[in-house]
Design a protein around this motif. Sequence first.
Motif, short mmCIF file in Angstrom:
data_model
loop_
_atom_site.label_atom_id
_atom_site.label_comp_id
_atom_site.label_asym_id
_atom_site.label_seq_id
_atom_site.Cartn_x
_atom_site.Cartn_y
_atom_site.Cartn_z
N LEU A 31 0.80 -1.23 0.00
CA LEU A 31 0.00 0.00 0.00
C LEU A 31 0.83 1.28 0.00
O LEU A 31 0.28 2.37 0.09
CB LEU A 31 -0.92 0.01 1.23
CG LEU A 31 -2.04 -1.02 1.25
CD1 LEU A 31 -2.79 -0.95 2.58
CD2 LEU A 31 -3.01 -0.80 0.09
N HIS A 32 2.15 1.17 -0.14
CA HIS A 32 3.00 2.36 0.04
C HIS A 32 2.71 3.45 -0.98
O HIS A 32 2.95 4.63 -0.72
CB HIS A 32 4.49 1.97 0.00
CG HIS A 32 5.04 1.78 -1.37
ND1 HIS A 32 4.78 0.65 -2.13
CD2 HIS A 32 5.85 2.56 -2.13
CE1 HIS A 32 5.41 0.77 -3.29
NE2 HIS A 32 6.06 1.91 -3.32
N GLY A 54 3.72 5.25 4.88
CA GLY A 54 3.70 6.69 4.64
C GLY A 54 5.02 7.40 4.83
O GLY A 54 5.07 8.63 4.74
N THR A 55 6.10 6.65 5.08
CA THR A 55 7.38 7.30 5.37
C THR A 55 8.48 6.91 4.38
O THR A 55 9.65 7.20 4.62
CB THR A 55 7.85 6.96 6.80
OG1 THR A 55 7.79 5.54 7.00
CG2 THR A 55 6.98 7.63 7.84
N HIS A 56 8.11 6.29 3.26
CA HIS A 56 9.17 5.80 2.36
C HIS A 56 9.85 6.92 1.56
O HIS A 56 10.85 6.66 0.89
CB HIS A 56 8.64 4.71 1.42
CG HIS A 56 7.64 5.18 0.41
ND1 HIS A 56 6.30 5.31 0.70
CD2 HIS A 56 7.76 5.54 -0.89
CE1 HIS A 56 5.65 5.72 -0.37
NE2 HIS A 56 6.51 5.87 -1.35
N HIS A 57 9.34 8.14 1.65
CA HIS A 57 10.03 9.28 1.03
C HIS A 57 10.70 10.18 2.07
O HIS A 57 11.23 11.24 1.73
CB HIS A 57 9.07 10.10 0.17
CG HIS A 57 8.74 9.47 -1.14
ND1 HIS A 57 9.71 9.17 -2.08
CD2 HIS A 57 7.55 9.05 -1.67
CE1 HIS A 57 9.13 8.60 -3.13
NE2 HIS A 57 7.83 8.51 -2.91
N PRO A 86 11.23 3.90 12.15
CA PRO A 86 11.58 2.54 12.56
C PRO A 86 12.20 1.76 11.41
O PRO A 86 12.15 2.18 10.25
CB PRO A 86 10.23 1.94 12.98
CG PRO A 86 9.21 2.73 12.24
CD PRO A 86 9.77 4.11 12.09
N VAL A 87 12.77 0.62 11.73
CA VAL A 87 13.47 -0.19 10.72
C VAL A 87 12.60 -0.52 9.51
O VAL A 87 13.06 -0.38 8.37
CB VAL A 87 14.04 -1.48 11.37
CG1 VAL A 87 14.53 -2.46 10.30
CG2 VAL A 87 15.19 -1.12 12.31
N PRO A 88 11.33 -0.95 9.68
CA PRO A 88 10.52 -1.23 8.49
C PRO A 88 10.36 -0.03 7.55
O PRO A 88 10.32 -0.19 6.33
CB PRO A 88 9.17 -1.67 9.07
CG PRO A 88 9.53 -2.25 10.39
CD PRO A 88 10.63 -1.35 10.91
N SER A 89 10.27 1.18 8.13
CA SER A 89 10.18 2.39 7.29
C SER A 89 11.46 2.58 6.49
O SER A 89 11.42 2.95 5.31
CB SER A 89 9.94 3.63 8.17
OG SER A 89 8.68 3.59 8.78
N ARG A 90 12.59 2.33 7.11
CA ARG A 90 13.89 2.47 6.43
C ARG A 90 14.05 1.42 5.34
O ARG A 90 14.61 1.70 4.28
CB ARG A 90 15.01 2.36 7.47
CG ARG A 90 14.89 3.39 8.60
CD ARG A 90 15.99 3.20 9.63
NE ARG A 90 15.78 4.07 10.79
CZ ARG A 90 16.74 4.48 11.60
NH1 ARG A 90 17.99 4.10 11.40
NH2 ARG A 90 16.47 5.26 12.62
N ILE A 91 13.56 0.23 5.63
CA ILE A 91 13.59 -0.85 4.63
C ILE A 91 12.74 -0.46 3.43
O ILE A 91 13.12 -0.67 2.28
CB ILE A 91 13.09 -2.16 5.26
CG1 ILE A 91 14.14 -2.72 6.22
CG2 ILE A 91 12.72 -3.19 4.19
CD1 ILE A 91 13.67 -3.90 7.05
N MET A 92 11.56 0.11 3.70
CA MET A 92 10.63 0.50 2.63
C MET A 92 11.29 1.51 1.70
O MET A 92 11.10 1.46 0.47
CB MET A 92 9.37 1.09 3.24
CG MET A 92 8.08 0.76 2.50
SD MET A 92 7.61 -0.96 2.68
CE MET A 92 7.19 -1.04 4.40
#
Length: 446
Positions: free
Chosen positions: A128-129, A343-346, A364-370
């Motif tokens: 959903l990103h 909502g944080t991949h940019h 968090p780590v998942p946001s950084r991975i995204m």
Amino acid sequence: MNNISLIKDIEEFENDFSNLMQKLVKNIKRQEKIMSRADKIQKKEYDELQKKLQEIEKLQEKQKELMASFIKLLAVAIDAKSPYTGGHCERVPEIAIMLAKKASEDNDIDFKIKNDDEEREIEIAAWLHDCGKVVTPEYVVDKATKLETIYNRIHEIRTRFEVIHRDLTIEALQRKLNGENPEFVDEWLKIEHQKLQEEFEFIANANVGTEFMSEEDKQKVKEIAKREWIRHFDRTLGLSRAELERVSKDETLPAKEYLLSDKPEHIIDRKEKEIKDFKKYNFKIDIPKYLYNYGEIYNLTISKGTLTPEEFFKIQEHIIMTIKMLENLPFPDNLKNVPLYAGTHHEKLDGSGYPRKLTAKDLPVPSRIMAIADIFEALTANDRPYKTPKKLSEAIKILSFMAEDGHIDKQLFKLFLKSGVYLDYAKAHLLPSQIDDFNVEYYLDM
């Protein structure tokens, strides 16, 4: 006598005791029947509860499948909306989950996927990103030339050049009728027509936007724009209500027009509600004053590429819409982080990203991975008609620069390489010509 009385008492006691025991046995047997019947009822109720529980579990699984299918349907629809996005929404989850699992296994990274729900949360966020792109106009995403809206407006401008071309021809004939030297007039017309052809070619090339436009070139566009032609038809006829609200109705025909212009009707105002929404969600991205500006000179003098600041913001706005959409969905507790991860991949670790200018402590780590998954997929995608896909070495080099600049997580970038996730994905999705050799150790030592 006493013995006889004692015996009699004993016999009566035995008789009473016997009767009591018979009653007790009957009561026990009755209780056994009751308990047996109760056990049967309880077993039946238990079996029914088990059956209902199984039905509920099946229903929950069906609901999960439905939700997953709906999520993937939305992602596929976004990818299908434009050839410029390709299979992006399908491929980013693949990279994200692979890297998340490797991060969870790495003892040097403070991150663990504790159960299936946490893995599912990351996967759903990855799918959903870019869901906000569902409201991004295709003609903005696909804008291939500076004058393009729903169609390429160079056709309108070519027609104006044609009108001026004919006007010059008519002027030449009129001058001859007025007694001027025909040879002199023909030479003048030839020069003017040639100049007009060159000017159109310049405007047409500027429209493509493949090269950086210098200030000198911008000035030339403005000079060409000053050419005049005469309009004899009412420009307020055949317009929609929204167009009529922007067009001045006070005019006298015939009217003088310029070859290129920036008119009030080219401006589309931004609604106040949008600005209030941005503040409500704590977005810190710069918001252009207007929603769109279709001015011809304004668009043709874009310095680089084909997008105006308004259109560039409209593309960036997809992440704003993603956040607004996801934060308004009632996610259960086990999926509560989906809006954050998606909502944080940019965003960037140094706070220079968008739309909220978050920093490392907020990501968090998942946001950084995204973020890594999104960038790597975009760099290596080979189904985008507007760009040549980058080789593996080029993509990794760009990611390394971003890691050095504090835009993406350096530790995760190194894990991306060390774990071989980049190569597993490349073998599955990149063209053979894209998969080239490079020194992995060089980047692991940075």
